[in-house]
Design an enzyme around this catalytic site. Structure first.
Site, mmCIF file in Angstrom:
data_model
loop_
_atom_site.group_PDB
_atom_site.id
_atom_site.type_symbol
_atom_site.label_atom_id
_atom_site.label_comp_id
_atom_site.label_asym_id
_atom_site.label_seq_id
_atom_site.Cartn_x
_atom_site.Cartn_y
_atom_site.Cartn_z
ATOM 1 N N ARG A 288 1.262 -0.745 -0.199
ATOM 2 C CA ARG A 288 0.101 0.532 0.074
ATOM 3 C C ARG A 288 0.920 1.453 0.039
ATOM 4 O O ARG A 288 1.719 1.320 1.209
ATOM 5 C CB ARG A 288 -0.746 0.203 1.048
ATOM 6 C CG ARG A 288 -1.254 1.193 1.638
ATOM 7 C CD ARG A 288 -2.707 1.475 2.136
ATOM 8 N NE ARG A 288 -3.771 0.695 1.970
ATOM 9 C CZ ARG A 288 -4.951 0.084 2.313
ATOM 10 N NH1 ARG A 288 -5.269 0.926 3.989
ATOM 11 N NH2 ARG A 288 -6.176 0.154 1.412
ATOM 12 N N HIS B 19 -7.446 0.465 -6.522
ATOM 13 C CA HIS B 19 -7.597 -0.353 -5.251
ATOM 14 C C HIS B 19 -8.208 -1.344 -5.901
ATOM 15 O O HIS B 19 -9.230 -2.029 -5.512
ATOM 16 C CB HIS B 19 -8.182 0.720 -4.156
ATOM 17 C CG HIS B 19 -8.078 -0.174 -2.985
ATOM 18 N ND1 HIS B 19 -7.473 -0.936 -2.295
ATOM 19 C CD2 HIS B 19 -9.188 0.126 -2.042
ATOM 20 C CE1 HIS B 19 -8.105 -1.344 -1.528
ATOM 21 N NE2 HIS B 19 -8.933 -0.339 -0.773
ATOM 22 N N ASP C 222 -17.428 6.912 -1.393
ATOM 23 C CA ASP C 222 -16.331 6.919 -0.556
ATOM 24 C C ASP C 222 -15.901 8.365 -0.223
ATOM 25 O O ASP C 222 -16.144 9.158 -0.761
ATOM 26 C CB ASP C 222 -15.159 6.521 -1.836
ATOM 27 C CG ASP C 222 -13.605 6.190 -1.313
ATOM 28 O OD1 ASP C 222 -13.654 5.567 0.342
ATOM 29 O OD2 ASP C 222 -12.375 6.012 -1.276
ATOM 30 N N CYS D 226 -16.707 1.323 0.979
ATOM 31 C CA CYS D 226 -15.094 0.229 1.283
ATOM 32 C C CYS D 226 -14.996 0.720 2.239
ATOM 33 O O CYS D 226 -14.202 -0.707 3.067
ATOM 34 C CB CYS D 226 -13.875 1.199 0.209
ATOM 35 S SG CYS D 226 -13.215 2.862 0.085
ATOM 36 N N ARG E 14 -13.694 -8.596 1.860
ATOM 37 C CA ARG E 14 -12.086 -8.414 1.350
ATOM 38 C C ARG E 14 -11.342 -10.052 1.798
ATOM 39 O O ARG E 14 -9.935 -9.859 1.138
ATOM 40 C CB ARG E 14 -11.594 -7.331 1.732
ATOM 41 C CG ARG E 14 -11.842 -6.351 1.610
ATOM 42 C CD ARG E 14 -11.725 -5.941 0.081
ATOM 43 N NE ARG E 14 -9.306 -5.164 0.548
ATOM 44 C CZ ARG E 14 -8.884 -4.052 0.944
ATOM 45 N NH1 ARG E 14 -9.601 -3.598 1.326
ATOM 46 N NH2 ARG E 14 -8.157 -4.562 0.475
HETATM 47 N N1 NVA Z 1 -9.792 6.338 -1.440
HETATM 48 C C1 NVA Z 1 -9.279 6.509 0.073
HETATM 49 C C2 NVA Z 1 -9.840 4.626 -0.144
HETATM 50 C C3 NVA Z 1 -9.460 3.967 1.536
HETATM 51 C C4 NVA Z 1 -10.209 2.660 1.109
HETATM 52 C C5 NVA Z 1 -8.049 6.521 0.167
HETATM 53 O O1 NVA Z 1 -7.662 5.881 -1.124
HETATM 54 O O2 NVA Z 1 -7.629 6.897 0.744
HETATM 55 N N1 CP Z 2 -11.333 -0.169 2.446
HETATM 56 C C1 CP Z 2 -9.548 -0.409 3.035
HETATM 57 O O1 CP Z 2 -8.752 -0.899 2.016
HETATM 58 O O2 CP Z 2 -9.636 0.038 3.829
HETATM 59 P P1 CP Z 2 -8.671 0.566 4.829
HETATM 60 O O3 CP Z 2 -7.858 1.548 4.515
HETATM 61 O O4 CP Z 2 -8.890 -0.112 6.091
HETATM 62 O O5 CP Z 2 -7.085 -1.162 4.255
#
Ligand code: NVA
Ligand code: CP
Length: 306
Positions: free
Chosen positions: A102, A129, A221, A261, A289
């Site tokens: 990530r 994602h 989101d 999400c 997930r």
């Molecule tokens: N769009 C959000 C998703 C978090 C799971 C982010 O990138 O922070």
């Molecule tokens: N939806 C998702 O990826 O959640 P986290 O940021 O908690 O991993």
């Protein structure tokens, strides 16, 4: 060797396989059946941004498959002290069997993959994602039987989730109705590169109510994704009308699902009566997930097993 860096990395046929595998693997989990195809395999998880679901789902999932995990963050590894990504990739991939990352830019994960001896999975970048959308579609299939020909309304930021929905719609034969405030549109170039997407796989609406009309699934989101916190104030103003509420859900098809999400901000991108209401499947979505990622890890390491 395959990597999973964006949704478009797999074919529709591979997704059909993965969704059926995820259902089988979920069934084993639900009936407490031991299933250890990845015994002695190690997953390295690298987090340069915060996480709850991604960490828990990959970590628990890997243990359930008989493997083990190594958890690294920018703060507690040499990644935060400017060791080149290429060197990190060469070292980490000599000691582990699979890597989940990530991070911020997609270029970073692409560079890691280029130097990795083992498969690399995108656990969220600024651009995509894919694991989340795989879980979302699996959840839709569980509830509604199939997503081809259906309509998904995306209300909010043209972000990593929105870009990934576009790739999925192109590949799996459904339509995304996208509504974002001006200045936060999806970037077709990012989603599809120089390739022409399937005609009608997505439509843009300036009014989020129009995007929701007739949708089988309404999804949104956060207004401010991780890494964009400096824009928070401007975004709060720009996104004020992009809050999924009962009016939007009423315009969608009767019985339409709601997904997010997570993490969610009630009263911002979604009202509490929607996310906590009867059409919301966000908890199934979060749990799934783990099931789809178990299928993904099995596939990347063992190929098709059935
Ligand atoms: N769009 C959000 C998703 C978090 C799971 C982010 O990138 O922070
Ligand atoms: N939806 C998702 O990826 O959640 P986290 O940021 O908690 O991993």
């Amino acid at each position: 060797m395959k990597h999973y860096l964006q949704f478009a990395d797999f074919s529709a046929d591979e997704y059909n396989y993965l969704f059926s595998r995820a259902a089988i693997i979920k069934g084993k989990f639900k009936s407490y059946e031991k299933y250890h195809p990845l015994a002695d395999r190690t997953l390295a998880m690298i987090f340069e941004k915060a996480s709850t679901r991604t960490r828990v789902s990959f970590e628990a999932g890997m243990y359930q498959l008989g493997g083990s995990v190594v958890h690294l963050t920018t703060g507690d590894s040499q990644l935060g002290r400017a060791e080149p990504i290429e060197d990190s990739a060469r070292v980490i991939s000599r000691m582990t069997d699979l890597v989940m990352i990530r991070t911020f830019g997609q270029d970073k994960i692409a560079r890691f993959a280029e130097y990795s001896r083992v498969p690399v999975i995108n656990g969220l970048t600024n651009e995509f994602h894919p694991c989340q959308i795989m879980a979302d579609i699996f959840t839709f299939i569980e509830h509604r039987g199939g997503i081809a020909g259906k309509t998904v309304a995306w209300v909010g930021d043209g972000n990593n989730m929105a870009n990934t929905w576009l790739q999925a719609a192109d590949l799996l034969g459904f339509t995304v109705h996208v509504s974002t405030p001006g200045g936060y549109e999806v970037d077709e170039k990012l989603a599809f590169g120089d390739r022409q997407p399937r005609a009608g796989c997505y439509k843009v609406f300036s009014d989020p109510l129009d995007a929701c009309r007739g949708a089988d699934l309404v999804t949104t989101d956060v207004w401010t994704s991780m890494g964009y916190e400096a824009e928070n104030e401007a975004r709060r103003k720009a996104f004020a009308d992009w809050c999924v509420d009962a009016e939007m859900m009423a315009l969608a098809k009767e019985g339409a699902l709601f997904m997010h999400c997570l993490p969610a901000h009630r009263g911002e991108e979604v009202m509490a009566d929607v996310i906590d209401g009867p059409q919301s499947v966000v908890w199934d979505e979060a749990e799934n997930r783990m099931h789809v990622q178990k299928a993904l890890m099995e596939y990347l390491l063992l190929g098709r097993v059935a």
